[in-house]
Design an enzyme around this catalytic site. Structure first.
Site, PDB file in Angstrom:
ATOM      1  N   GLY A   6       2.506   2.069  10.711  1.00  0.00           N
ATOM      2  CA  GLY A   6       3.414   3.197  10.523  1.00  0.00           C
ATOM      3  C   GLY A   6       4.144   3.625  11.783  1.00  0.00           C
ATOM      4  O   GLY A   6       4.781   4.685  11.809  1.00  0.00           O
ATOM      5  N   GLU A  16      -5.186  -5.294  10.799  1.00  0.00           N
ATOM      6  CA  GLU A  16      -4.157  -4.288  11.028  1.00  0.00           C
ATOM      7  C   GLU A  16      -4.416  -3.578  12.353  1.00  0.00           C
ATOM      8  O   GLU A  16      -5.239  -2.658  12.418  1.00  0.00           O
ATOM      9  CB  GLU A  16      -4.182  -3.249   9.910  1.00  0.00           C
ATOM     10  CG  GLU A  16      -3.996  -3.823   8.527  1.00  0.00           C
ATOM     11  CD  GLU A  16      -3.508  -2.759   7.560  1.00  0.00           C
ATOM     12  OE1 GLU A  16      -2.356  -2.848   7.141  1.00  0.00           O
ATOM     13  OE2 GLU A  16      -4.268  -1.821   7.270  1.00  0.00           O
ATOM     14  N   ASN A  19       0.868  -1.179   0.000  1.00  0.00           N
ATOM     15  CA  ASN A  19       0.000   0.000   0.000  1.00  0.00           C
ATOM     16  C   ASN A  19       0.906   1.231   0.000  1.00  0.00           C
ATOM     17  O   ASN A  19       1.492   1.576   1.015  1.00  0.00           O
ATOM     18  CB  ASN A  19      -0.879  -0.027   1.261  1.00  0.00           C
ATOM     19  CG  ASN A  19      -1.706   1.235   1.418  1.00  0.00           C
ATOM     20  OD1 ASN A  19      -1.827   2.024   0.487  1.00  0.00           O
ATOM     21  ND2 ASN A  19      -2.276   1.416   2.597  1.00  0.00           N
ATOM     22  N   LYS A  65       0.155   4.273  -0.298  1.00  0.00           N
ATOM     23  CA  LYS A  65      -0.486   5.460   0.299  1.00  0.00           C
ATOM     24  C   LYS A  65      -0.243   6.694  -0.579  1.00  0.00           C
ATOM     25  O   LYS A  65      -0.170   6.568  -1.785  1.00  0.00           O
ATOM     26  CB  LYS A  65       0.028   5.668   1.731  1.00  0.00           C
ATOM     27  CG  LYS A  65      -0.055   4.400   2.567  1.00  0.00           C
ATOM     28  CD  LYS A  65       0.152   4.663   4.032  1.00  0.00           C
ATOM     29  CE  LYS A  65       0.213   3.345   4.783  1.00  0.00           C
ATOM     30  NZ  LYS A  65       0.167   3.504   6.218  1.00  0.00           N
ATOM     31  N   SER A  92       3.597  -2.299  10.417  1.00  0.00           N
ATOM     32  CA  SER A  92       5.064  -2.312  10.555  1.00  0.00           C
ATOM     33  C   SER A  92       5.675  -3.679  10.247  1.00  0.00           C
ATOM     34  O   SER A  92       6.620  -4.107  10.900  1.00  0.00           O
ATOM     35  CB  SER A  92       5.471  -1.824  11.954  1.00  0.00           C
ATOM     36  OG  SER A  92       5.025  -0.493  12.153  1.00  0.00           O
ATOM     37  N   HIS A 121      -9.365   0.951   5.108  1.00  0.00           N
ATOM     38  CA  HIS A 121      -8.085   1.156   5.803  1.00  0.00           C
ATOM     39  C   HIS A 121      -8.286   2.084   7.004  1.00  0.00           C
ATOM     40  O   HIS A 121      -9.118   2.992   6.950  1.00  0.00           O
ATOM     41  CB  HIS A 121      -7.063   1.764   4.834  1.00  0.00           C
ATOM     42  CG  HIS A 121      -5.674   1.750   5.360  1.00  0.00           C
ATOM     43  ND1 HIS A 121      -5.218   2.700   6.242  1.00  0.00           N
ATOM     44  CD2 HIS A 121      -4.653   0.882   5.166  1.00  0.00           C
ATOM     45  CE1 HIS A 121      -3.959   2.425   6.554  1.00  0.00           C
ATOM     46  NE2 HIS A 121      -3.588   1.326   5.918  1.00  0.00           N
TER      47      HIS A 121
HETATM   48  C1  PEP Z   1      -0.663  -0.033   6.157  1.00  0.00           C
HETATM   49  O1  PEP Z   1      -0.710   1.101   5.764  1.00  0.00           O
HETATM   50  O2  PEP Z   1      -1.601  -0.794   5.911  1.00  0.00           O
HETATM   51  C2  PEP Z   1       0.509  -0.458   6.918  1.00  0.00           C
HETATM   52  C3  PEP Z   1       0.486  -1.633   7.473  1.00  0.00           C
HETATM   53  O3  PEP Z   1       1.547   0.431   7.027  1.00  0.00           O
HETATM   54  P1  PEP Z   1       2.992   0.116   7.681  1.00  0.00           P
HETATM   55  O4  PEP Z   1       3.477  -1.167   7.075  1.00  0.00           O
HETATM   56  O5  PEP Z   1       3.848   1.277   7.293  1.00  0.00           O
HETATM   57  O6  PEP Z   1       2.795  -0.012   9.141  1.00  0.00           O
END
Ligand code: PEP
Length: 255
Positions: free
Chosen positions: A173, A167, A9, A11, A213, A95
């Site tokens: 993040g 998530e 993703n 973003k 992460s 999300h």
């Molecule tokens: C996400 O945006 O779905 C995500 C998991 O971001 P990150 O891997 O940066 O934590």
């Protein structure tokens, strides 16, 4: 046998030119990946150009969001038909950033999921609890509400075309990852919710990604868990080598 699905993703990162470059690097890096489903989700603006890059490769095109209406006065939005036309196969829906910044609700998630399924694309349905919700012991009730909301009115066949991304919001993040055990426990709970809705055989066939992460250093441990079937990757998907560093252990586990 459910598949490991690893989706990047991106973003609101990368210009169109940068997206084309990164997509080319991911295509090259994933050339020998045969068992893991690999997808990338650039911005809407870059989707059409990235579609040209991934065409004929084993990298699938994903979108970061969609609107549930076909067309009309919805400034700033894109429809599922528009995504379908350019070759999008997966659509990230619900999300946590959409939920917390842009008013996404379980109801709008459900509308988007239905629309995407009606055009034979696969929704990646994002769910997950905040740190406060976890600390207050509300993990299970939050996940139950989100899963029941997203899947309301969906048949078992519909459900089989979906992917879930669990998530934990506190891990997105932040550099803080759920431990292998914490993630597995939540995934098993989510699979149990799917089993209540559709029976065990359907629940066992739906891929549940972990997101938050995830990086090359922790991917093997997470992906080895019984109910973790891939990842939704933010930061680590912005470089082809770190993205491949997550895909490679998934491929090794799938052989
Ligand atoms: C996400 O945006 O779905 C995500 C998991 O971001 P990150 O891997 O940066 O934590």
């Amino acid at each position: 046998m459910r598949k490991i699905v690893i989706a990047g993703n991106w973003k609101m990162n990368k210009t169109v030119a940068e997206s084309v470059k990164l997509a080319g690097e991911v295509v090259a890096a994933a050339r020998d990946i045969k068992h893991v489903v690999v997808a990338i989700a650039p911005t809407h603006l870059a989707l059409a150009k990235v579609a040209e890059v991934v065409k004929g490769s084993n990298v699938k095109l994903a979108a970061q969001d969609v609107h549930w209406e076909n067309q009309g006065a919805f400034t700033g939005k894109v429809s599922a038909d528009m995504l379908k036309e350019i070759g999008v196969e997966y659509v990230i829906i619900g999300h946590s950033e959409q939920r917390s910044y842009f008013g996404e609700t379980d109801e709008t998630v459900n509308k988007k999921v239905r629309k995407v399924l009606s055009l034979a694309m696969k929704p990646i349905v994002c769910i997950g609890e905040t740190l406060t919700e976890r600390k207050e012991g509300r993990l299970e009730s939050v996940l139950t509400t989100q899963v029941n909301g997203a899947y309301a009115g969906l048949s078992a066949d519909d459900a089989l075309s979906t992917v879930i991304a669990y998530e934990p919001v506190w891990a997105i993040g932040t550099g803080v990852t759920a431990s292998d055990d914490e993630a597995q426990e939540a995934h098993a709970f989510v699979r149990g919710l799917l089993a209540k809705l559709y029976g065990d055989s359907v629940a066992q066939s739906i891929s549940i990604q972990y997101g938050g992460s995830m990086k090359p250093e922790n991917a093997a441990g997470l992906l080895a868990q019984k109910d973790i079937d891939g990842g939704l990757i933010g930061g680590a998907a912005l470089k082809a080598d770190s993205f491949l560093g997550i895909i490679a252990p998934g491929e090794a586990l799938s052989k």
